[in-house]
Design an enzyme around this catalytic site. Sequence first.
Site, mmCIF file in Angstrom:
data_model
loop_
_atom_site.group_PDB
_atom_site.id
_atom_site.type_symbol
_atom_site.label_atom_id
_atom_site.label_comp_id
_atom_site.label_asym_id
_atom_site.label_seq_id
_atom_site.Cartn_x
_atom_site.Cartn_y
_atom_site.Cartn_z
ATOM 1 N N ASP A 1 46.152 42.661 41.093
ATOM 2 C CA ASP A 1 46.051 44.128 41.132
ATOM 3 C C ASP A 1 44.580 44.432 41.385
ATOM 4 O O ASP A 1 43.729 44.133 40.548
ATOM 5 C CB ASP A 1 46.514 44.678 39.773
ATOM 6 C CG ASP A 1 46.416 46.196 39.692
ATOM 7 O OD1 ASP A 1 45.750 46.805 40.559
ATOM 8 O OD2 ASP A 1 46.989 46.764 38.740
ATOM 9 N N HIS B 1 49.005 53.505 38.163
ATOM 10 C CA HIS B 1 49.380 52.096 38.392
ATOM 11 C C HIS B 1 50.651 52.045 39.232
ATOM 12 O O HIS B 1 51.529 51.231 39.002
ATOM 13 C CB HIS B 1 49.583 51.380 37.057
ATOM 14 C CG HIS B 1 48.328 51.201 36.281
ATOM 15 N ND1 HIS B 1 47.442 50.175 36.509
ATOM 16 C CD2 HIS B 1 47.783 51.948 35.279
ATOM 17 C CE1 HIS B 1 46.421 50.261 35.681
ATOM 18 N NE2 HIS B 1 46.602 51.340 34.918
ATOM 19 N N TYR C 1 42.409 53.815 41.436
ATOM 20 C CA TYR C 1 42.404 53.575 40.000
ATOM 21 C C TYR C 1 42.442 52.073 39.717
ATOM 22 O O TYR C 1 43.229 51.344 40.311
ATOM 23 C CB TYR C 1 43.596 54.269 39.325
ATOM 24 C CG TYR C 1 43.409 54.272 37.839
ATOM 25 C CD1 TYR C 1 42.415 55.056 37.265
ATOM 26 C CD2 TYR C 1 44.158 53.447 37.019
ATOM 27 C CE1 TYR C 1 42.194 55.017 35.907
ATOM 28 C CE2 TYR C 1 43.941 53.410 35.655
ATOM 29 C CZ TYR C 1 42.953 54.204 35.110
ATOM 30 O OH TYR C 1 42.722 54.162 33.763
ATOM 31 N N GLY D 1 35.359 27.490 42.275
ATOM 32 C CA GLY D 1 36.109 26.271 42.600
ATOM 33 C C GLY D 1 37.607 26.345 42.402
ATOM 34 O O GLY D 1 38.343 25.631 43.045
ATOM 35 N N ASN D 2 38.071 27.182 41.478
ATOM 36 C CA ASN D 2 39.514 27.299 41.243
ATOM 37 C C ASN D 2 39.792 28.714 40.738
ATOM 38 O O ASN D 2 39.080 29.200 39.848
ATOM 39 C CB ASN D 2 39.953 26.261 40.193
ATOM 40 C CG ASN D 2 41.460 26.106 40.159
ATOM 41 O OD1 ASN D 2 42.190 27.081 40.064
ATOM 42 N ND2 ASN D 2 41.924 24.872 40.242
ATOM 43 N N LYS E 1 54.948 45.445 36.128
ATOM 44 C CA LYS E 1 55.085 46.043 34.790
ATOM 45 C C LYS E 1 55.851 45.132 33.828
ATOM 46 O O LYS E 1 56.663 45.582 33.031
ATOM 47 C CB LYS E 1 55.752 47.425 34.860
ATOM 48 C CG LYS E 1 55.029 48.411 35.759
ATOM 49 C CD LYS E 1 53.620 48.695 35.324
ATOM 50 C CE LYS E 1 52.903 49.644 36.272
ATOM 51 N NZ LYS E 1 52.166 48.943 37.356
ATOM 52 N N TYR F 1 43.180 43.950 26.390
ATOM 53 C CA TYR F 1 44.179 44.404 27.351
ATOM 54 C C TYR F 1 43.522 44.831 28.653
ATOM 55 O O TYR F 1 42.650 45.691 28.654
ATOM 56 C CB TYR F 1 44.977 45.584 26.769
ATOM 57 C CG TYR F 1 45.980 46.096 27.769
ATOM 58 C CD1 TYR F 1 47.069 45.318 28.124
ATOM 59 C CD2 TYR F 1 45.807 47.324 28.394
ATOM 60 C CE1 TYR F 1 47.965 45.751 29.069
ATOM 61 C CE2 TYR F 1 46.709 47.772 29.337
ATOM 62 C CZ TYR F 1 47.787 46.980 29.673
ATOM 63 O OH TYR F 1 48.669 47.410 30.618
ATOM 64 N N LYS G 1 48.803 43.630 32.807
ATOM 65 C CA LYS G 1 49.850 42.895 32.098
ATOM 66 C C LYS G 1 50.412 41.701 32.859
ATOM 67 O O LYS G 1 51.592 41.421 32.769
ATOM 68 C CB LYS G 1 50.927 43.910 31.694
ATOM 69 C CG LYS G 1 51.940 43.463 30.694
ATOM 70 C CD LYS G 1 51.392 43.266 29.297
ATOM 71 C CE LYS G 1 52.412 42.600 28.410
ATOM 72 N NZ LYS G 1 52.027 42.443 27.058
ATOM 73 N N GLN H 1 69.391 26.402 48.321
ATOM 74 C CA GLN H 1 70.400 25.731 49.171
ATOM 75 C C GLN H 1 70.281 24.208 49.152
ATOM 76 O O GLN H 1 69.291 23.643 48.718
ATOM 77 C CB GLN H 1 70.308 26.231 50.641
ATOM 78 C CG GLN H 1 70.515 27.696 50.826
ATOM 79 C CD GLN H 1 71.896 28.231 50.487
ATOM 80 O OE1 GLN H 1 72.028 29.393 50.196
ATOM 81 N NE2 GLN H 1 72.911 27.405 50.513
ATOM 82 N N TYR I 1 46.830 42.925 21.782
ATOM 83 C CA TYR I 1 45.904 43.057 22.904
ATOM 84 C C TYR I 1 45.994 44.418 23.582
ATOM 85 O O TYR I 1 45.542 44.590 24.692
ATOM 86 C CB TYR I 1 46.142 41.938 23.922
ATOM 87 C CG TYR I 1 45.642 40.614 23.424
ATOM 88 C CD1 TYR I 1 44.274 40.370 23.324
ATOM 89 C CD2 TYR I 1 46.530 39.623 23.021
ATOM 90 C CE1 TYR I 1 43.797 39.161 22.866
ATOM 91 C CE2 TYR I 1 46.062 38.399 22.561
ATOM 92 C CZ TYR I 1 44.693 38.180 22.480
ATOM 93 O OH TYR I 1 44.228 36.986 22.021
#
Length: 386
Positions: free
Chosen positions: A11, A18, A89, A102-103, A131, A232, A235, A245, A351
Site C-alpha cells: 500500500d 483506504h 492518503y 538486499g531483501n 482489509k 499499527y 493491516k 489442475q 497494535y
Amino acid sequence: MKTTISHIKADIGSLPGHTTVFSPVVKEVEEYVKKHSAGLLTDYHISSVGDDLQITMIHHEGVDSPEVHELAWNAFKAGTEVAKKVGLYGAGQDLLKDAFSGNIKGMGPGIAEMDITPRKSEPFIVYMMDKTEPGAFNLPIYKMFADPFNTPGLVIDPNMHEGFRFEIWDIQEAKKIELSSPENQYDILAMIGSKGRYVVKRVYTRESHEKLPDENVAVITTDKLSLIAGEYVGKDDPAAIVRIQSGLPASGESLEAFSHPFLVSGWMRGSFNGPLMPVGLNNAKMTRFDGPPRVVALGFVLKDGKLSGPVDMFDDPAFDGARRTAIDVVDYLRRMGPFEPHRLPDSEMEYTTLPKILETLGPKFVKIEDAPKKAKKLAESTKDFD
Ligand code: 13P
Ligand code: 13P
Ligand code: MG
Ligand code: MG
C-alpha cells in the site's frame, strides 16, 4: 528450467481514504517495472485490490533474489513519489524502511514467491485480499488442499489421493512446522483455527505425487507490519499464489473455497471482523466501513516464462450468492458498533490505537476492596506493568 513466480505487494497511498489505488500511481509503477526489468524478468503483471498495489513477476533468479526484490522496492518508491505529489492518503504507508538492503522481507511489503518446475501447461491463480490479515488464507487454503467436501479431487483423482504437506508458521514465536494431510488433519486444524498466530505459509505435494513430486504448489504472504514496526501501520493485506489442475485442485475447486463469505479479521482500522467478499476487479474498492474485506482472483497460464491472462475469476454471477450473504452479514455485524465480536478481542487490539485511550483512564481506576482473592493476586502480579 527452474522458474520463479514472485508476487510482491504494498500500500503506497490511496484515494480518498483506504479505498482504492490512484491510476497514475499504478501507471508509474508499471512504467518503472517495464523500464528496469529487461534481462531480469521474463514477464510481469501489475494489478491492484483496494488500496494495495500488486506486482506479479516471472523470472529465473530463484526466491529471495536481491535484484528482483530491489526492482519491486524501487517501483514502489517511484509510485510513492507520485502519491506524495498529489497528496494521496498514506503515501508510502507500507514502505517502512528508508533504504533497500538486499531483501525486501521485513521492509513492509508482502511477499509470496515460489520456485517451480513448470509443467507443460502451468495454470495458477493469484488471490489478493484487502482489509484483512495473512491468517485469512488459512481456511480457504485448507479447503482447497485438505477438504474433500470442497475438493472432490482429493477423493477421486489418484494424483491427489495422498493429500498434501502444509508448512505452518507461528508468526508470534517466529517458528515453523510441517504437517501432512490427511493424517495430521486434526493437528493442522488445531493450529490454523487461531489465524492471528498460526498461518499457512506453503503447501507442497507429497513425494509420492506422480506428476509433480515434492513441489511447492501454494504460497501465502505472511508479513505482519505491526510486528515489524511495533505499532499499527496498516493491516498486512495478504496475497497468495495457488497452482492448479493436473494433480492439484482444479480451478473451480480452488475458487469454491471462497463461495462462502467466512469471517476474517482486519476490517476498519485493522480492528474489526467482517465477511470476506469475493469480487471482480471492477468492484475491488473498499467503501462501506472501509470494506467489507474483499478477495480478487486472477487466473494465469505460464509457458516459457511468459504469462497469458489474467482472467478475472470472481467477476461472475456464480459468486452473487456469496456477495449477497456477505452484505447480509455486514448489516448484521454493523449493528454491534464497537462491541466484540464485531470488534476484535482485546489481545488483538494491542497494535491498534485503543491502548492509547485505555492508558489515559489508568489513573482514574480505584481498587475493588471486596474483589475475589484470585483477582487481587493477579492485579498485584501485573502491578509492575501498569
Ligand atoms: P485435471 O485433472 O486435468 O486437472 O482436470 C480436472 C477437472 O476435470 C476439472 O474439473
Ligand atoms: P489498509 O491496511 O488497507 O491500509 O487499511 C487501513 C484501515 O485500517 C482502513 O480502515
Ligand atoms: Mg491503506
Ligand atoms: Mg490495504
